[in-house]
Design a protein around this motif. Structure first.
Motif, PDB file in Angstrom:
ATOM      1  N   SER A   1      21.817  -7.458 -27.043  1.00  0.00           N
ATOM      2  CA  SER A   1      22.275  -8.246 -28.189  1.00  0.00           C
ATOM      3  C   SER A   1      21.303  -9.325 -28.669  1.00  0.00           C
ATOM      4  O   SER A   1      21.382  -9.774 -29.793  1.00  0.00           O
ATOM      5  N   LEU A   2      20.366  -9.741 -27.813  1.00  0.00           N
ATOM      6  CA  LEU A   2      19.465 -10.821 -28.236  1.00  0.00           C
ATOM      7  C   LEU A   2      18.452 -10.338 -29.283  1.00  0.00           C
ATOM      8  O   LEU A   2      17.963  -9.219 -29.192  1.00  0.00           O
ATOM      9  N   PRO A   3      18.141 -11.189 -30.267  1.00  0.00           N
ATOM     10  CA  PRO A   3      17.080 -10.831 -31.213  1.00  0.00           C
ATOM     11  C   PRO A   3      15.744 -10.710 -30.464  1.00  0.00           C
ATOM     12  O   PRO A   3      15.582 -11.317 -29.394  1.00  0.00           O
ATOM     13  N   ASP A   4      14.806  -9.941 -31.030  1.00  0.00           N
ATOM     14  CA  ASP A   4      13.523  -9.689 -30.357  1.00  0.00           C
ATOM     15  C   ASP A   4      12.835 -10.949 -29.814  1.00  0.00           C
ATOM     16  O   ASP A   4      12.400 -10.983 -28.668  1.00  0.00           O
ATOM     17  N   GLU A   5      12.757 -11.984 -30.659  1.00  0.00           N
ATOM     18  CA  GLU A   5      12.047 -13.202 -30.243  1.00  0.00           C
ATOM     19  C   GLU A   5      12.672 -13.782 -28.970  1.00  0.00           C
ATOM     20  O   GLU A   5      11.980 -14.117 -28.018  1.00  0.00           O
ATOM     21  N   VAL A   6      14.001 -13.902 -28.987  1.00  0.00           N
ATOM     22  CA  VAL A   6      14.710 -14.500 -27.853  1.00  0.00           C
ATOM     23  C   VAL A   6      14.613 -13.592 -26.628  1.00  0.00           C
ATOM     24  O   VAL A   6      14.427 -14.050 -25.498  1.00  0.00           O
ATOM     25  N   PHE A   7      14.706 -12.284 -26.878  1.00  0.00           N
ATOM     26  CA  PHE A   7      14.559 -11.317 -25.774  1.00  0.00           C
ATOM     27  C   PHE A   7      13.210 -11.539 -25.085  1.00  0.00           C
ATOM     28  O   PHE A   7      13.116 -11.585 -23.859  1.00  0.00           O
ATOM     29  N   CYS A   8      12.162 -11.698 -25.898  1.00  0.00           N
ATOM     30  CA  CYS A   8      10.809 -11.880 -25.326  1.00  0.00           C
ATOM     31  C   CYS A   8      10.695 -13.173 -24.535  1.00  0.00           C
ATOM     32  O   CYS A   8      10.300 -13.166 -23.368  1.00  0.00           O
ATOM     33  N   THR A   9      11.059 -14.287 -25.171  1.00  0.00           N
ATOM     34  CA  THR A   9      10.851 -15.569 -24.494  1.00  0.00           C
ATOM     35  C   THR A   9      11.788 -15.765 -23.309  1.00  0.00           C
ATOM     36  O   THR A   9      11.364 -16.195 -22.239  1.00  0.00           O
ATOM     37  N   GLU A  10      13.076 -15.418 -23.498  1.00  0.00           N
ATOM     38  CA  GLU A  10      14.047 -15.732 -22.427  1.00  0.00           C
ATOM     39  C   GLU A  10      14.111 -14.683 -21.319  1.00  0.00           C
ATOM     40  O   GLU A  10      14.209 -15.023 -20.153  1.00  0.00           O
ATOM     41  N   LEU A  11      14.125 -13.395 -21.696  1.00  0.00           N
ATOM     42  CA  LEU A  11      14.303 -12.373 -20.666  1.00  0.00           C
ATOM     43  C   LEU A  11      12.968 -11.843 -20.142  1.00  0.00           C
ATOM     44  O   LEU A  11      12.780 -11.687 -18.943  1.00  0.00           O
ATOM     45  N   ALA A  12      12.060 -11.540 -21.068  1.00  0.00           N
ATOM     46  CA  ALA A  12      10.803 -10.929 -20.643  1.00  0.00           C
ATOM     47  C   ALA A  12       9.773 -11.982 -20.233  1.00  0.00           C
ATOM     48  O   ALA A  12       8.789 -11.664 -19.568  1.00  0.00           O
ATOM     49  N   LYS A  13      10.022 -13.234 -20.634  1.00  0.00           N
ATOM     50  CA  LYS A  13       9.075 -14.329 -20.380  1.00  0.00           C
ATOM     51  C   LYS A  13       7.677 -13.927 -20.880  1.00  0.00           C
ATOM     52  O   LYS A  13       6.677 -14.052 -20.174  1.00  0.00           O
ATOM     53  N   ALA A  14       7.684 -13.371 -22.107  1.00  0.00           N
ATOM     54  CA  ALA A  14       6.424 -12.906 -22.701  1.00  0.00           C
ATOM     55  C   ALA A  14       6.439 -13.263 -24.178  1.00  0.00           C
ATOM     56  O   ALA A  14       7.446 -13.764 -24.688  1.00  0.00           O
ATOM     57  N   SER A  15       5.340 -12.999 -24.869  1.00  0.00           N
ATOM     58  CA  SER A  15       5.312 -13.320 -26.300  1.00  0.00           C
ATOM     59  C   SER A  15       5.666 -12.095 -27.138  1.00  0.00           C
ATOM     60  O   SER A  15       5.585 -10.964 -26.657  1.00  0.00           O
ATOM     61  N   MET A  16       6.009 -12.344 -28.390  1.00  0.00           N
ATOM     62  CA  MET A  16       6.317 -11.249 -29.318  1.00  0.00           C
ATOM     63  C   MET A  16       5.089 -10.340 -29.450  1.00  0.00           C
ATOM     64  O   MET A  16       5.206  -9.130 -29.544  1.00  0.00           O
ATOM     65  N   GLN A  17       3.894 -10.953 -29.465  1.00  0.00           N
ATOM     66  CA  GLN A  17       2.658 -10.164 -29.600  1.00  0.00           C
ATOM     67  C   GLN A  17       2.525  -9.181 -28.426  1.00  0.00           C
ATOM     68  O   GLN A  17       2.187  -8.013 -28.625  1.00  0.00           O
ATOM     69  N   ASP A  18       2.840  -9.666 -27.223  1.00  0.00           N
ATOM     70  CA  ASP A  18       2.779  -8.788 -26.037  1.00  0.00           C
ATOM     71  C   ASP A  18       3.701  -7.588 -26.220  1.00  0.00           C
ATOM     72  O   ASP A  18       3.343  -6.450 -25.918  1.00  0.00           O
ATOM     73  N   PHE A  19       4.921  -7.886 -26.696  1.00  0.00           N
ATOM     74  CA  PHE A  19       5.929  -6.848 -26.866  1.00  0.00           C
ATOM     75  C   PHE A  19       5.463  -5.832 -27.909  1.00  0.00           C
ATOM     76  O   PHE A  19       5.509  -4.625 -27.699  1.00  0.00           O
ATOM     77  N   GLU A  20       4.969  -6.344 -29.035  1.00  0.00           N
ATOM     78  CA  GLU A  20       4.518  -5.450 -30.105  1.00  0.00           C
ATOM     79  C   GLU A  20       3.343  -4.587 -29.643  1.00  0.00           C
ATOM     80  O   GLU A  20       3.268  -3.403 -29.961  1.00  0.00           O
ATOM     81  N   LYS A  21       2.442  -5.221 -28.889  1.00  0.00           N
ATOM     82  CA  LYS A  21       1.290  -4.468 -28.362  1.00  0.00           C
ATOM     83  C   LYS A  21       1.785  -3.366 -27.418  1.00  0.00           C
ATOM     84  O   LYS A  21       1.306  -2.232 -27.455  1.00  0.00           O
ATOM     85  N   PHE A  22       2.746  -3.729 -26.579  1.00  0.00           N
ATOM     86  CA  PHE A  22       3.285  -2.754 -25.611  1.00  0.00           C
ATOM     87  C   PHE A  22       3.937  -1.568 -26.335  1.00  0.00           C
ATOM     88  O   PHE A  22       3.744  -0.425 -25.940  1.00  0.00           O
ATOM     89  N   LEU A  23       4.703  -1.865 -27.397  1.00  0.00           N
ATOM     90  CA  LEU A  23       5.406  -0.792 -28.105  1.00  0.00           C
ATOM     91  C   LEU A  23       4.434   0.238 -28.692  1.00  0.00           C
ATOM     92  O   LEU A  23       4.754   1.412 -28.795  1.00  0.00           O
TER      93      LEU A  23
END
Length: 306
Positions: free
Chosen positions: A281-303
């Motif tokens: 349910s969390l928006p991408d930004e919050v998912f990254c910072t709170e759950l993944a403890k990573a940045s949006m850029q990291d997530f986008e790069k990973f995808l």
């Protein structure tokens, strides 16, 4: 297909299967293919257009166009409009309500009142009835007997209390108007194929009624991923059944990212536990910072690597 199916005519009670087979017999000889052409000659149509009825949509309903052309606004329609307002359909909703269900204009007023009285007798409040009728426009086309059978079906099939059954149909009123076959099949799938216990299914359905009408293929795929790939046990899925309404792609992308980071921990007994609710349910930004403890850029790069 989960569209509501109207009874074919104001007066006859027929089964849904028959409703589909009916071939429209025009009441008036149609010189024209559209209702628009009749607006200038028909006071009734003019008034309905003023109310916000979309005639081009009405024409798509079997026999609806001919029905409207045979009705008189003052004699037939005004009383139904007053009835709908009384039930709680807002003035600004009337047009879209009648666009979706023009058939109600040909119904017998007494029959409509009896159906509302039945819902009241089952302890549905005025606001609840208004909400149900607005969200499932065909609801009042169904006879008392049929509404009663429907409520009985959900109560017995799911083993719910009267109060919980009521709550279920208030939240998803098209359960009362749609077909029952797909619902029976979904309950079967949850029980037989996915291996949920009856009390778990009650809980899942009560929390997310939409599961009863979602596609079986999607249910199976989502369950397979959550249970067999992510290792989520039945009891956790029962606690967070909202995950079944989420897009599988989203679940997969987020899970793989967490796994890549070594944070895919879904066991509540563990310190770094991630709840399924938050996962989906969390928006991408919050998912990254709170759950993944990573940045949006990291997530986008990973995808991009997927």
């Amino acid at each position: 297909d989960w569209d509501d199916i109207p009874p074919s005519s104001a007066l006859e009670e027929i089964s849904e299967e028959e409703a589909v087979k009916i071939i429209a017999k025009p009441i008036l000889p149609f010189q024209s293919s559209t209702l628009r052409d009749y607006v200038d000659h028909s006071e009734t149509l003019t008034k309905l257009v003023h109310l916000g009825v979309d005639l081009s949509q009405v024409e798509k309903h079997q026999k609806a166009g001919q029905l409207l052309l045979t009705l008189d606004f003052e004699k037939d329609i005004r009383k139904i409009l007053l009835f709908l307002k009384d039930v709680g359909v807002e003035d600004n909703q009337l047009g879209s309500f009648l666009t979706k269900n023009p058939y109600i204009l040909g119904e017998d007023l007494e029959a409509l009142e009896t159906r509302v009285a039945y819902l009241k007798s089952k302890k549905f409040g005025k606001a609840e009835i208004a909400q149900m009728v607005s969200r499932a426009p065909y609801l009042l086309l169904f006879s008392v007997e049929r509404l009663d059978n429907r409520l009985g079906f959900f109560k017995n099939e799911l083993g719910l209390s009267v109060t919980k059954t009521k709550d279920l149909v208030i939240r998803l009123p098209r359960l009362l108007t749609g077909k029952l076959e797909p619902v029976k099949e979904n309950i079967q799938v949850c029980q037989v194929e996915l291996g949920f216990q009856r009390n778990e299914i009650q809980h899942i359905v009560f929390k997310t009624p939409k599961i009863l009408t979602s596609s079986k293929k999607r249910l199976r795929k989502t369950f397979d991923y959550l249970h067999n790939v992510m290792g989520i046990p039945h009891d956790l899925l029962t606690r967070f059944p909202q995950v079944f309404n989420s897009k599988l792609l989203r679940i997969r992308e987020r899970h793989l990212f967490l796994k890549f980071l070594g944070r895919a921990q879904y066991d509540p007994a563990q310190p770094s536990y991630i709840s399924l609710q938050q996962l989906v349910s969390l928006p991408d930004e919050v998912f990254c910072t709170e759950l993944a403890k990573a940045s949006m850029q990291d997530f986008e790069k990973f995808l991009k690597t997927l």
